[in-house]
Enzyme design. Sequence first.
Site, PDB file in Angstrom:
ATOM      1  N   MET A  91       0.794  -1.219   0.000  1.00  0.00           N
ATOM      2  CA  MET A  91       0.000   0.000   0.000  1.00  0.00           C
ATOM      3  C   MET A  91       0.834   1.281   0.000  1.00  0.00           C
ATOM      4  O   MET A  91       0.312   2.365   0.236  1.00  0.00           O
ATOM      5  CB  MET A  91      -0.975  -0.009   1.177  1.00  0.00           C
ATOM      6  CG  MET A  91      -1.938  -1.188   1.158  1.00  0.00           C
ATOM      7  SD  MET A  91      -2.789  -1.454  -0.433  1.00  0.00           S
ATOM      8  CE  MET A  91      -4.100  -0.246  -0.290  1.00  0.00           C
ATOM      9  N   ARG A  92       2.109   1.158  -0.297  1.00  0.00           N
ATOM     10  CA  ARG A  92       2.960   2.347  -0.327  1.00  0.00           C
ATOM     11  C   ARG A  92       3.175   2.758  -1.790  1.00  0.00           C
ATOM     12  O   ARG A  92       3.452   1.905  -2.640  1.00  0.00           O
ATOM     13  CB  ARG A  92       4.300   1.987   0.318  1.00  0.00           C
ATOM     14  CG  ARG A  92       5.297   3.108   0.389  1.00  0.00           C
ATOM     15  CD  ARG A  92       6.496   2.625   1.175  1.00  0.00           C
ATOM     16  NE  ARG A  92       6.144   2.434   2.576  1.00  0.00           N
ATOM     17  CZ  ARG A  92       6.184   3.394   3.493  1.00  0.00           C
ATOM     18  NH1 ARG A  92       6.592   4.601   3.175  1.00  0.00           N
ATOM     19  NH2 ARG A  92       5.833   3.158   4.733  1.00  0.00           N
ATOM     20  N   ILE A  93       3.059   4.053  -2.064  1.00  0.00           N
ATOM     21  CA  ILE A  93       3.278   4.524  -3.439  1.00  0.00           C
ATOM     22  C   ILE A  93       4.777   4.520  -3.724  1.00  0.00           C
ATOM     23  O   ILE A  93       5.579   5.019  -2.928  1.00  0.00           O
ATOM     24  CB  ILE A  93       2.682   5.937  -3.635  1.00  0.00           C
ATOM     25  CG1 ILE A  93       1.156   5.850  -3.490  1.00  0.00           C
ATOM     26  CG2 ILE A  93       3.061   6.514  -4.994  1.00  0.00           C
ATOM     27  CD1 ILE A  93       0.452   7.189  -3.500  1.00  0.00           C
ATOM     28  N   ASN A 108       1.308  -5.351 -10.494  1.00  0.00           N
ATOM     29  CA  ASN A 108       0.452  -4.995  -9.359  1.00  0.00           C
ATOM     30  C   ASN A 108      -0.914  -5.638  -9.560  1.00  0.00           C
ATOM     31  O   ASN A 108      -1.337  -5.898 -10.683  1.00  0.00           O
ATOM     32  CB  ASN A 108       0.280  -3.472  -9.291  1.00  0.00           C
ATOM     33  CG  ASN A 108      -0.554  -3.040  -8.104  1.00  0.00           C
ATOM     34  OD1 ASN A 108      -0.392  -3.559  -6.988  1.00  0.00           O
ATOM     35  ND2 ASN A 108      -1.471  -2.111  -8.311  1.00  0.00           N
ATOM     36  N   HIS A 110      -4.956  -4.897  -8.486  1.00  0.00           N
ATOM     37  CA  HIS A 110      -5.807  -3.825  -7.977  1.00  0.00           C
ATOM     38  C   HIS A 110      -7.252  -4.332  -7.925  1.00  0.00           C
ATOM     39  O   HIS A 110      -7.718  -4.967  -8.870  1.00  0.00           O
ATOM     40  CB  HIS A 110      -5.701  -2.595  -8.887  1.00  0.00           C
ATOM     41  CG  HIS A 110      -6.515  -1.446  -8.404  1.00  0.00           C
ATOM     42  ND1 HIS A 110      -6.114  -0.647  -7.358  1.00  0.00           N
ATOM     43  CD2 HIS A 110      -7.733  -0.989  -8.794  1.00  0.00           C
ATOM     44  CE1 HIS A 110      -7.044   0.260  -7.124  1.00  0.00           C
ATOM     45  NE2 HIS A 110      -8.031   0.080  -7.982  1.00  0.00           N
ATOM     46  N   GLU A 175      -8.865 -12.783  -7.551  1.00  0.00           N
ATOM     47  CA  GLU A 175      -7.459 -12.342  -7.523  1.00  0.00           C
ATOM     48  C   GLU A 175      -6.526 -13.545  -7.417  1.00  0.00           C
ATOM     49  O   GLU A 175      -5.477 -13.594  -8.061  1.00  0.00           O
ATOM     50  CB  GLU A 175      -7.213 -11.411  -6.324  1.00  0.00           C
ATOM     51  CG  GLU A 175      -7.927 -10.084  -6.431  1.00  0.00           C
ATOM     52  CD  GLU A 175      -7.549  -9.105  -5.317  1.00  0.00           C
ATOM     53  OE1 GLU A 175      -7.820  -7.922  -5.478  1.00  0.00           O
ATOM     54  OE2 GLU A 175      -6.980  -9.535  -4.295  1.00  0.00           O
TER      55      GLU A 175
END
Length: 216
Positions: A91-93, A108, A110, A175
Amino acid sequence: MALPFAVLISGRGSNLLALERATRDGRIDGRIVAVLCDRVDAAGIPAARALGLEASVLEAAQGMDRAAYGAALSAALEAGGARLVVLAGFMRILDAGFVRHWAGRLLNIHPSLLPAYRGLHTHRRVLEAGERIHGCTVHFVVEELDAGPIVIQGRLAVRPGEDEGSLSARVQRLEHIIYPRAVGWMAEGRLTWRDGTAYMDGAPLRPAIVEEEPCV
Ligand code: GAR
């Protein structure tokens, strides 16, 4: 040779576990060489260790900017021998330098049908908007958030009266199907990246779609 890849997590790690299972049963010709997490209390860490995976925590030190964090992360990934980096609820950009360094080797997942519903709280927003169709997306990471070429999507019909918990569980089941498939394609060399363009079997990439199996 089995593709060495790393998985980055921040939470429960259910996608990590699905990926690990797929390396064991042969759906992915790869091996997880590192699990990195930015939160010391993430449930995915003990879950990964219980499977014998090398799991480390890399928290952002006080005052550390995004680029410095990205550089530290890259160094840890290179040291672990990763040739592919798989974001699984991380969850880190990530900063532009990191994304450029791993371009074409960075995936990734999503929880929406991108390009719809980028960002957070996707299930809630989908329900509030009264959408009929929802799902999840595996994509290559580019500098723009939740953008980048789409590899595969899992799609389902939102049920009347469905709540966020039920929708999120159904999306997660999808997922766990689509992420191993995408990583498997990378490991087989079917999914490739050249000069900023993604290819599947040598042709420009078009998103694959998996529909949820109807309940019986
Ligand atoms: C997954 O549902 C993934 O799509 C989402 O975080 C969850 C992690 O679950 N990712 C994002 O929201 C990224 N923007 P997990 O820890 O059980 O794999």
